[in-house]
Design a protein around this motif. Sequence first.
Motif, PDB file in Angstrom:
ATOM      1  N   PRO A   4     -33.325  20.960  35.538  1.00  0.00           N
ATOM      2  CA  PRO A   4     -32.958  20.757  36.979  1.00  0.00           C
ATOM      3  C   PRO A   4     -32.711  21.609  37.723  1.00  0.00           C
ATOM      4  O   PRO A   4     -32.859  21.790  38.915  1.00  0.00           O
ATOM      5  CB  PRO A   4     -31.642  19.591  36.973  1.00  0.00           C
ATOM      6  N   GLN A   5     -32.588  23.094  37.016  1.00  0.00           N
ATOM      7  CA  GLN A   5     -32.287  24.335  37.802  1.00  0.00           C
ATOM      8  C   GLN A   5     -33.476  25.241  37.944  1.00  0.00           C
ATOM      9  O   GLN A   5     -33.290  26.320  38.451  1.00  0.00           O
ATOM     10  CB  GLN A   5     -31.029  25.196  37.049  1.00  0.00           C
ATOM     11  N   LEU A   6     -34.601  24.692  37.673  1.00  0.00           N
ATOM     12  CA  LEU A   6     -35.774  25.420  37.738  1.00  0.00           C
ATOM     13  C   LEU A   6     -35.880  26.268  39.246  1.00  0.00           C
ATOM     14  O   LEU A   6     -36.390  27.193  39.425  1.00  0.00           O
ATOM     15  CB  LEU A   6     -37.026  25.007  37.487  1.00  0.00           C
ATOM     16  N   ASP A   7     -35.392  25.519  40.127  1.00  0.00           N
ATOM     17  CA  ASP A   7     -35.582  25.942  41.679  1.00  0.00           C
ATOM     18  C   ASP A   7     -34.614  27.218  41.836  1.00  0.00           C
ATOM     19  O   ASP A   7     -34.984  28.018  42.796  1.00  0.00           O
ATOM     20  CB  ASP A   7     -35.215  24.817  42.680  1.00  0.00           C
ATOM     21  N   ARG A   8     -33.620  27.302  40.974  1.00  0.00           N
ATOM     22  CA  ARG A   8     -32.757  28.641  40.995  1.00  0.00           C
ATOM     23  C   ARG A   8     -33.489  29.533  40.462  1.00  0.00           C
ATOM     24  O   ARG A   8     -33.025  30.846  40.699  1.00  0.00           O
ATOM     25  CB  ARG A   8     -31.498  28.184  40.428  1.00  0.00           C
ATOM     26  N   LEU A   9     -34.332  29.492  39.363  1.00  0.00           N
ATOM     27  CA  LEU A   9     -35.024  30.741  38.819  1.00  0.00           C
ATOM     28  C   LEU A   9     -36.413  31.200  39.384  1.00  0.00           C
ATOM     29  O   LEU A   9     -36.540  32.230  39.339  1.00  0.00           O
ATOM     30  CB  LEU A   9     -35.336  30.129  37.333  1.00  0.00           C
ATOM     31  N   ILE A  10     -37.066  30.222  39.878  1.00  0.00           N
ATOM     32  CA  ILE A  10     -38.357  30.463  40.475  1.00  0.00           C
ATOM     33  C   ILE A  10     -38.108  31.190  42.043  1.00  0.00           C
ATOM     34  O   ILE A  10     -37.144  30.709  42.610  1.00  0.00           O
ATOM     35  CB  ILE A  10     -39.174  29.088  40.975  1.00  0.00           C
ATOM     36  N   GLY A  11     -38.872  32.312  42.144  1.00  0.00           N
ATOM     37  CA  GLY A  11     -38.934  33.110  43.203  1.00  0.00           C
ATOM     38  C   GLY A  11     -38.496  34.458  43.095  1.00  0.00           C
ATOM     39  O   GLY A  11     -38.657  35.062  41.939  1.00  0.00           O
TER      40      GLY A  11
END
Length: 79
Positions: free
Chosen positions: A45-52
């Motif tokens: 669920p924390q992929l958005d914290r890693l991508i970028g």
Amino acid sequence: MEVPKDKQDFARWVACCVDAKHFYAFFYEPSARDMVIIEIARECPQLDRLIGEHRCREFFKNSSKQEQDQVTKVFLLHL
């Protein structure tokens, strides 16, 4: 990544971004010095914290002068 501590620091950084139970592995090839492939569970669920884009000076408190301007870019690749 040639020094074991660098590998350990990298793995800890990823585990801080996502729940460690979703972090399976990372792969580094010395001939591709600027690239690391990480394996994360699809249901993480924390992929958005890693991508970028991540600036080293924001993550590493004791970063060297050289590291201050370095940026890590993380892309999603579905296989």
